[in-house]
Design a protein around this motif. Sequence first.
Motif: not given
Ligand SMILES: [Fe+2]
Length: 254
Positions: A109, A135, A202
Amino acid sequence: VTHEDNKNFSEKCAEISKKINLDDHEIFDKLEEIITSKFKNHPFNDISGLDKGSIETIMKKYLAMSQAFPYLQAGAQKDYIFHVIKKNIDVEEHFEKTSVVGNFLCWDETGGVKILKEKGISFLPQILDTKFNFHSNLLKNDLSKIFGKKISPEYDEKTVKYLENLYVRLAFEMHAGRMIESLYTSISKHLDLKNLDYFDSHVGGDDPAEAYHVLMTKRMIHDILSRELNSQFLKDFEESYRLNYEWCSSIIEK
Ligand SMILES: [Fe+2]
């Protein structure tokens, strides 16, 4: 991605699955069954009729969740390790296994996985470029492009409640893929989502890493559960999935 890559990839997945004997592990079918029977229609499927302003409000809350997630994931280890320290006992292997998966998710992340994978260890100092790696920051930049202004996270009451619960129950990601796919499908009906970093990385089934994430999570479940623990685990799973599902529902309400 070439045909050859695809072939190597599916062979690799099959090999890992076989090694840890996942295919005959009935628990995974049961998890799928819970999702399809109890949470069939994702709340985000219902937002395609909303106007741009309403979607902006939803996305600010979604951004809040995305921003808080890695910190909560990291923090979820805190209580157990203090328990160990206080009691002067050894760390259990179960805990090591859930924490290594959790640490990977944090590392992913916050952009570390991508940098090491794509550029190598000599680029390690680049992890400090958090604005371009986290992210949640990719999402924030995407949203600023979409809405033509700076977008900040909104920690509204319901999101705060959800995140507090998430901290207690953390360890799950099975809902994340479905949540992001539904969101993307709905909002792409009237917003231009091309050339966006967060959604590009994603959404869509063409990222081979995703299947390895699934395998990792499956192996974790396989390793830490005994047959006797299964029914409690299924209850916990359903409860955790419901929390995410209801939060998604709550942030789309006007
Ligand atoms: Fe992510």
